[in-house]
Enzyme design. Structure first.
Site, PDB file in Angstrom:
ATOM      1  N   ARG A  14      54.167  30.209  34.705  1.00 36.47           N
ATOM      2  CA  ARG A  14      54.334  31.420  33.894  1.00 36.47           C
ATOM      3  C   ARG A  14      53.425  32.561  34.356  1.00 36.47           C
ATOM      4  O   ARG A  14      53.605  33.706  33.972  1.00 36.47           O
ATOM      5  CB  ARG A  14      54.079  31.096  32.409  1.00 36.47           C
ATOM      6  CG  ARG A  14      55.210  30.308  31.770  1.00 36.47           C
ATOM      7  CD  ARG A  14      54.826  29.735  30.420  1.00 36.47           C
ATOM      8  NE  ARG A  14      54.019  28.524  30.539  1.00 36.47           N
ATOM      9  CZ  ARG A  14      53.493  27.873  29.496  1.00 36.47           C
ATOM     10  NH1 ARG A  14      53.667  28.326  28.271  1.00 36.47           N
ATOM     11  NH2 ARG A  14      52.776  26.779  29.695  1.00 36.47           N
ATOM     12  N   GLY A 135      51.583  22.535  20.979  1.00 35.30           N
ATOM     13  CA  GLY A 135      51.923  21.302  20.285  1.00 35.30           C
ATOM     14  C   GLY A 135      51.413  21.412  18.851  1.00 35.30           C
ATOM     15  O   GLY A 135      50.308  21.907  18.622  1.00 35.30           O
ATOM     16  N   ASN A 382      25.705  57.266  63.898  1.00 43.61           N
ATOM     17  CA  ASN A 382      25.069  55.974  64.161  1.00 43.61           C
ATOM     18  C   ASN A 382      25.927  55.061  65.021  1.00 43.61           C
ATOM     19  O   ASN A 382      25.509  53.978  65.371  1.00 43.61           O
ATOM     20  CB  ASN A 382      24.736  55.270  62.837  1.00 43.61           C
ATOM     21  CG  ASN A 382      25.958  55.081  61.961  1.00 43.61           C
ATOM     22  OD1 ASN A 382      26.870  55.902  61.969  1.00 43.61           O
ATOM     23  ND2 ASN A 382      25.972  54.006  61.199  1.00 43.61           N
ATOM     24  N   SER A 401      20.402  72.036  56.869  1.00 44.54           N
ATOM     25  CA  SER A 401      21.779  71.721  56.485  1.00 44.54           C
ATOM     26  C   SER A 401      22.714  71.659  57.682  1.00 44.54           C
ATOM     27  O   SER A 401      22.501  72.334  58.688  1.00 44.54           O
ATOM     28  CB  SER A 401      22.301  72.790  55.519  1.00 44.54           C
ATOM     29  OG  SER A 401      21.554  72.729  54.347  1.00 44.54           O
TER      30      SER A 401
HETATM   31  C1  UD1 Z   1      49.397  21.496  26.260  1.00 40.68           C
HETATM   32  C2  UD1 Z   1      49.583  20.416  25.209  1.00 40.68           C
HETATM   33  C3  UD1 Z   1      49.865  21.051  23.852  1.00 40.68           C
HETATM   34  C4  UD1 Z   1      48.724  21.975  23.489  1.00 40.68           C
HETATM   35  C5  UD1 Z   1      48.443  22.992  24.607  1.00 40.68           C
HETATM   36  C6  UD1 Z   1      47.136  23.704  24.329  1.00 40.68           C
HETATM   37  C7  UD1 Z   1      50.555  18.421  26.213  1.00 40.68           C
HETATM   38  C8  UD1 Z   1      51.801  17.665  26.496  1.00 40.68           C
HETATM   39  N1  UD1 Z   1      50.708  19.582  25.573  1.00 40.68           N
HETATM   40  O1  UD1 Z   1      50.590  22.234  26.394  1.00 40.68           O
HETATM   41  O2  UD1 Z   1      49.995  20.044  22.855  1.00 40.68           O
HETATM   42  O3  UD1 Z   1      49.024  22.663  22.286  1.00 40.68           O
HETATM   43  O4  UD1 Z   1      48.313  22.336  25.875  1.00 40.68           O
HETATM   44  O5  UD1 Z   1      46.852  24.684  25.294  1.00 40.68           O
HETATM   45  O6  UD1 Z   1      49.483  17.977  26.554  1.00 40.68           O
HETATM   46  N2  UD1 Z   1      48.419  19.630  33.872  1.00 40.68           N
HETATM   47  C9  UD1 Z   1      48.211  18.760  34.897  1.00 40.68           C
HETATM   48  N3  UD1 Z   1      49.208  17.933  35.294  1.00 40.68           N
HETATM   49  C10 UD1 Z   1      50.427  17.919  34.683  1.00 40.68           C
HETATM   50  C11 UD1 Z   1      50.644  18.818  33.616  1.00 40.68           C
HETATM   51  C12 UD1 Z   1      49.620  19.662  33.226  1.00 40.68           C
HETATM   52  O7  UD1 Z   1      47.125  18.723  35.483  1.00 40.68           O
HETATM   53  O8  UD1 Z   1      51.286  17.113  35.095  1.00 40.68           O
HETATM   54  C13 UD1 Z   1      47.338  20.523  33.458  1.00 40.68           C
HETATM   55  C14 UD1 Z   1      47.655  21.991  33.650  1.00 40.68           C
HETATM   56  O9  UD1 Z   1      47.244  22.420  34.932  1.00 40.68           O
HETATM   57  C15 UD1 Z   1      46.857  22.658  32.547  1.00 40.68           C
HETATM   58  C16 UD1 Z   1      46.823  21.606  31.453  1.00 40.68           C
HETATM   59  O10 UD1 Z   1      47.116  20.367  32.078  1.00 40.68           O
HETATM   60  O11 UD1 Z   1      45.547  22.949  32.967  1.00 40.68           O
HETATM   61  C17 UD1 Z   1      47.818  21.897  30.341  1.00 40.68           C
HETATM   62  O12 UD1 Z   1      49.123  21.919  30.871  1.00 40.68           O
HETATM   63  P1  UD1 Z   1      50.190  22.966  30.366  1.00 40.68           P
HETATM   64  O13 UD1 Z   1      51.448  22.737  31.123  1.00 40.68           O
HETATM   65  O14 UD1 Z   1      49.628  24.330  30.365  1.00 40.68           O
HETATM   66  O15 UD1 Z   1      50.404  22.444  28.852  1.00 40.68           O
HETATM   67  P2  UD1 Z   1      50.882  23.274  27.608  1.00 40.68           P
HETATM   68  O16 UD1 Z   1      52.346  23.459  27.679  1.00 40.68           O
HETATM   69  O17 UD1 Z   1      50.042  24.482  27.468  1.00 40.68           O
HETATM   70 CA    CA Z   2      48.486  25.540  28.792  1.00 40.03          CA
END
Ligand code: UD1
Ligand code: CA
Length: 455
Positions: A14, A135, A382, A401
């Site tokens: 995003r 979530g 320079n 000047s």
């Molecule tokens: C997640 C939570 C949601 C919460 C929100 C808060 C889950 C399923 N959902 O959603 O409940 O309200 O964060 O901000 O946990 N990441 C990985 N590997 C993956 C997927 C994600 O390392 O396979 C990392 C992302 O880089 C990020 C973090 O986990 O730093 C959160 O992932 P993101 O996809 O942003 O989750 P949200 O949809 O925001």
């Molecule tokens: Ca997130």
């Protein structure tokens, strides 16, 4: 022992950026550095970072003796991400999971969550105005925790819930590993969701503590450029607030940007639209005018920096006056009481005590002795296209000047250069150097007369 797993494998689609999300900057530092700081402040003995998209760049950014990286080659969800690191954790450790895209969670909050996980599992929730995308925390009739339901899986009724999952979670490593091995991906995104471990723990009869955050900053995640900008403005206000609490006079907290560290003495005042970058130190009674950009600089007591000045890599001694519209580049040292005026560019120069360069001048690779005066329009030549050379001016030197000083060159203390000269040879202390065409006045001069128009 406290071990922290930071999830940072996602691309952050995003953001629509080539840069991995956790490397985007907040107040001049990568997002993930804030999460690392929070983990350390919460008492982490070992930190695990789960990397995936842009793994090499993220790994380079987090490198430290207490950090270990684990590759999640395919992003199959937050639960799957934790599984990539949990094998490296000691089974008896308390494990704290953080998201690399939630940078401003406070260490005080984290300590509360870690304490609440004692003997069970704890999560951090928050009640927010606009819960969309997050979530939701679903509770039963008694108000006890039931489950976290992701936005995309939630019913119309659940969409109304305003208590959200922040993503912060803590538990004993061995228990978390067990619950993780049992989560499924039969959901709207076909992902292994980390928060599903909470419902499994509850089903096992384990206490799930929900810590409700009391700080809005704990929850703010970065998923879009809009959220990054919002967080930046929030964080800048916190930084401005801290400065004012320490007695700094800030003209407008909404028009100040600190992208690095800023140390201030007493009675410092900062006008509007000033940007500080890197390491900047301001002594007592320093005033910074409007619209300045100041980077990696030490500015001593009583210095006045006037509007629209750029400073980068300079030391300015007490009582000097700089600007308006001055540009100081790396390697510049301005002496006490010295003056640098408008449209003066200075690079790799030591300007002595009380010396002046007040208008329209370029000084590069030079030493200017105390109380010397560099006239308007002076240029140090320079660079010959291949190499750079120094210009050495002694004390009390006067440069008229519109002079060009062709380096290498020295003008001894007390030396005098007449205006409009191009100086190529050294000047001794008792000498006047003149290097320009002589003026001749023609007597009885008749101005040209206009020829009559033909028409
Ligand atoms: C997640 C939570 C949601 C919460 C929100 C808060 C889950 C399923 N959902 O959603 O409940 O309200 O964060 O901000 O946990 N990441 C990985 N590997 C993956 C997927 C994600 O390392 O396979 C990392 C992302 O880089 C990020 C973090 O986990 O730093 C959160 O992932 P993101 O996809 O942003 O989750 P949200 O949809 O925001
Ligand atoms: Ca997130």
């Amino acid at each position: 022992m406290l071990e922290v797993i930071i999830l940072a494998a996602g691309q952050g689609s995003r953001m629509q950026s080539r840069l991995p999300k956790v490397l985007h900057l907040l107040s001049g530092r990568p997002l993930i550095h804030y999460t690392l700081d929070a983990a350390r402040a919460a008492g982490a003995n070992q930190i695990h970072v789960v990397v995936g998209c842009g793994a090499d760049a993220v790994e380079a950014a987090v490198q430290a003796p207490d950090v270990q990286c684990h590759l999640q080659a395919q992003q199959k969800g937050t639960g799957h991400a934790v599984q990539q690191a949990i094998g490296a954790c000691h089974p008896d450790s308390t494990l704290l999971v953080l998201f690399g895209d939630v940078p401003l969670v406070s260490d005080r909050t984290l300590q509360t969550v870690v304490a609440a996980a004692e003997g069970g599992i704890a999560m951090l929730s928050a009640v927010v105005e606009d819960p969309s995308g997050y979530g939701r925390v679903v509770r039963d009739g008694q108000g006890e925790f039931s489950a976290v339901v992701e936005h995309k899986d939630a019913s119309m009724v659940q969409h109304q819930l305003r208590e959200i999952n922040t993503g912060v979670l803590a538990s004993r490593a061995s228990s978390l590993a067990d619950w993780l091995s049992r989560i499924q991906n039969n959901n709207a995104q076909s992902e292994y969701y980390l928060p599903d471990v909470l419902a499994l723990a509850k089903a096992d009869g384990i206490a799930v503590s929900v810590v409700v955050s009391d700080s809005a900053l704990d929850t703010l995640g970065v998923n879009t450029p809009q959220q990054l900008e919002y967080l930046e403005r929030q964080h800048q206000q916190v930084l401005a607030e801290r400065l004012m609490a320490a007695g700094v006079f800030v003209a407008d907290r909404a028009r100040l940007d600190i992208r690095g560290s800023l140390g201030c003495g007493r009675d410092v005042s900062i006008d509007i639209n000033v940007v500080f970058e890197g390491q900047v130190v301001l002594g007592d009674e320093v005033t910074i005018g409007a619209h300045c950009v100041i980077r990696n600089a030490t500015i001593e007591a009583g210095v006045q920096v006037r509007p629209f000045t750029h400073i980068d890599g300079a030391t300015i001694k007490a009582g000097a006056e700089i600007g308006p519209y001055a540009r100081l580049r790396p390697g510049t040292e301005i002496g006490e009481q010295a003056k640098v005026g408008n449209f003066v560019e200075i690079k790799n120069v030591s300007l002595g005590t009380g010396a002046k360069a007040n208008h329209l001048t370029y000084l590069g690779d030079a030493t200017v002795g105390a109380w010397s005066n560099v006239g308007a329009g002076t240029i140090t030549c320079n660079y010959d296209g291949a190499n750079k050379y120094r210009t050495e001016l002694g004390e009390g030197v006067f440069i008229g000047s519109n002079s060009t000083l062709v380096a290498p060159l020295s003008v001894a203390s007390g030396g005098f250069v007449a205006a409009g000269s191009t100086i190529t040879d050294d000047v001794a202390s008792d000498q006047l150097a003149v290097a320009r065409g002589r003026q001749s006045n023609v007597d009885g001069w008749q101005r040209p007369a206009k020829t009559k128009d033909k028409a």
